[in-house]
Design an enzyme around this catalytic site. Structure first.
Site, PDB file in Angstrom:
ATOM      1  N   LYS A  53       0.846  -1.256   0.129  1.00  0.00           N
ATOM      2  CA  LYS A  53       0.030  -0.122   0.071  1.00  0.00           C
ATOM      3  C   LYS A  53       0.989   1.545   0.009  1.00  0.00           C
ATOM      4  CE  LYS A  53      -3.834  -2.613   2.073  1.00  0.00           C
ATOM      5  NZ  LYS A  53      -4.532  -3.072   3.337  1.00  0.00           N
ATOM      6  N   GLN A  97      -5.544  -1.901   9.407  1.00  0.00           N
ATOM      7  CA  GLN A  97      -5.145  -3.290   8.457  1.00  0.00           C
ATOM      8  C   GLN A  97      -5.805  -4.363   9.811  1.00  0.00           C
ATOM      9  OE1 GLN A  97      -3.823  -3.670   5.945  1.00  0.00           O
ATOM     10  NE2 GLN A  97      -3.867  -5.919   5.770  1.00  0.00           N
ATOM     11  N   ASP A 120     -11.789   2.211   3.631  1.00  0.00           N
ATOM     12  CA  ASP A 120     -12.055   0.593   3.332  1.00  0.00           C
ATOM     13  C   ASP A 120     -13.566   0.317   3.467  1.00  0.00           C
ATOM     14  OD1 ASP A 120     -10.080  -1.176   3.239  1.00  0.00           O
ATOM     15  OD2 ASP A 120      -9.701  -1.328   5.524  1.00  0.00           O
TER      16      ASP A 120
HETATM   17  N1  GUN Z   1      -6.669  -7.313   5.528  1.00  0.00           N
HETATM   18  C1  GUN Z   1      -6.494  -8.036   4.171  1.00  0.00           C
HETATM   19  N2  GUN Z   1      -7.285  -7.172   3.302  1.00  0.00           N
HETATM   20  C2  GUN Z   1      -7.454  -6.008   4.116  1.00  0.00           C
HETATM   21  C3  GUN Z   1      -8.179  -4.846   3.578  1.00  0.00           C
HETATM   22  O1  GUN Z   1      -8.764  -4.806   2.309  1.00  0.00           O
HETATM   23  N3  GUN Z   1      -8.415  -3.908   4.411  1.00  0.00           N
HETATM   24  C4  GUN Z   1      -7.974  -3.998   5.791  1.00  0.00           C
HETATM   25  N4  GUN Z   1      -8.437  -3.108   6.573  1.00  0.00           N
HETATM   26  N5  GUN Z   1      -7.423  -5.328   6.019  1.00  0.00           N
HETATM   27  C5  GUN Z   1      -7.086  -6.084   5.361  1.00  0.00           C
END
Ligand code: GUN
Length: 283
Positions: A53, A97, A120
């Site tokens: 990211k 996350q 998200d």
């Molecule tokens: N963990 C795995 N995929 C994601 C995601 O798309 N967002 C978040 N916040 N955590 C994750």
């Protein structure tokens, strides 16, 4: 052999659009969009996702910051940080996350993210907008799947779709997105009685269960479309939830792993960061 749905092609097109928007924002608003990621603990997969990211933000000249907590951080400490970020005008997107370490209540943390910084799409407000079919911020992985299907001009209306996996990050939002597009969706999970019976009836099968190479050719009908969200790491290799080699001649379209949905997720996150920037700046 079925058509391979290239995550790189589709995500590059989206990233190009986001890059132009970032440049426009810099000229028009004199600001740089910023994403802040909260990473708790040392789950190796999460560390890789967060690195990806950060890299993707840097490539598109979006500011990013990662705030790390160790695995025994308290819920209060994390909440305090989110409350500060919620008020920080420079921060346009807040991503926590997942999964969070044991003992921390995920809901309590996520609900503190303001609607317009919820990149998200996981807060109750954004979830309820999605269920009602209203404009809002939608979780990145399901959104990436819909954009990928649209890119390949695959119609959804009236199609039978099996979504295998019922997580808040993928399965449940996908159920709603597909329903809003007039597909007939079956949400399958570990307690589904006869999974094969469901998937064999489906025009589109979407796998999101985290079981390597689970979907085989006897589980789909001829010409089905297979979308694979799985990222399973075994001995340094990555495997999807679908057995690509076994399925590729029976499916009409199929996503590879790696090189499929994963690339879309990151591109959608950047796009959601821009959407959030506008939610905060176009008032
Ligand atoms: N963990 C795995 N995929 C994601 C995601 O798309 N967002 C978040 N916040 N955590 C994750």
């Amino acid at each position: 052999m079925g058509i391979i749905m290239e995550g790189k092609t589709v995500s590059s097109a989206l990233k190009e659009k986001v890059k132009k928007e970032v440049e426009e924002i810099k000229i028009k608003y004199g600001k740089t969009p910023k994403l802040t990621v909260i990473l708790c603990g040392d789950d190796p997969a999460s560390i890789i996702y967060v690195k990806n990211k950060e890299k993707a933000c840097a490539a598109l000249k979006i500011d990013s910051e990662v705030i790390r907590f160790d695995s025994n951080a308290s819920e209060e400490e994390i909440k305090k940080t989110i409350n500060v970020l919620a008020k920080d005008e420079k921060v346009n997107g807040i991503l926590v996350q997942l999964p969070l370490p044991k003992g921390i209540n995920e809901r309590n943390i996520i609900e503190l993210i303001p609607l317009e910084k919820d990149v998200d799409g996981l807060t109750s407000l954004n979830v309820s907008k999605l269920v009602r079919g209203e404009e809002g911020i939608v979780p990145c992985t399901p959104l990436g799947i819909i954009d990928m299907l649209d890119y390949y001009a695959i119609p959804l209306e009236g199609k039978r779709v099996s979504v295998v996996g019922r997580s808040m990050l993928v399965g449940k939002p996908l159920f709603n997105l597909l329903t809003n597009r007039n597909a007939t969706v079956t949400l399958c999970h570990s307690k589904t009685k006869d999974l094969k019976e469901e998937t064999r009836l489906s025009d589109i099968v979407i796998m999101a269960i985290g079981k390597p190479l689970f979907l085989k050719e006897d589980m789909i009908k001829d010409g089905a479309i297979v979308i694979d969200v799985g990222i399973n790491r075994i001995d340094g290799q990555i495997y999807g939830d679908a057995d690509f080699e076994n399925l590729k001649n029976k499916a009409s379209y199929i996503t590879p792993v790696p090189g499929g949905c994963g690339l879309m997720t990151v591109a959608e996150l950047l796009n959601n960061t821009i959407k959030c920037f506008y939610l905060q700046n176009r008032k």
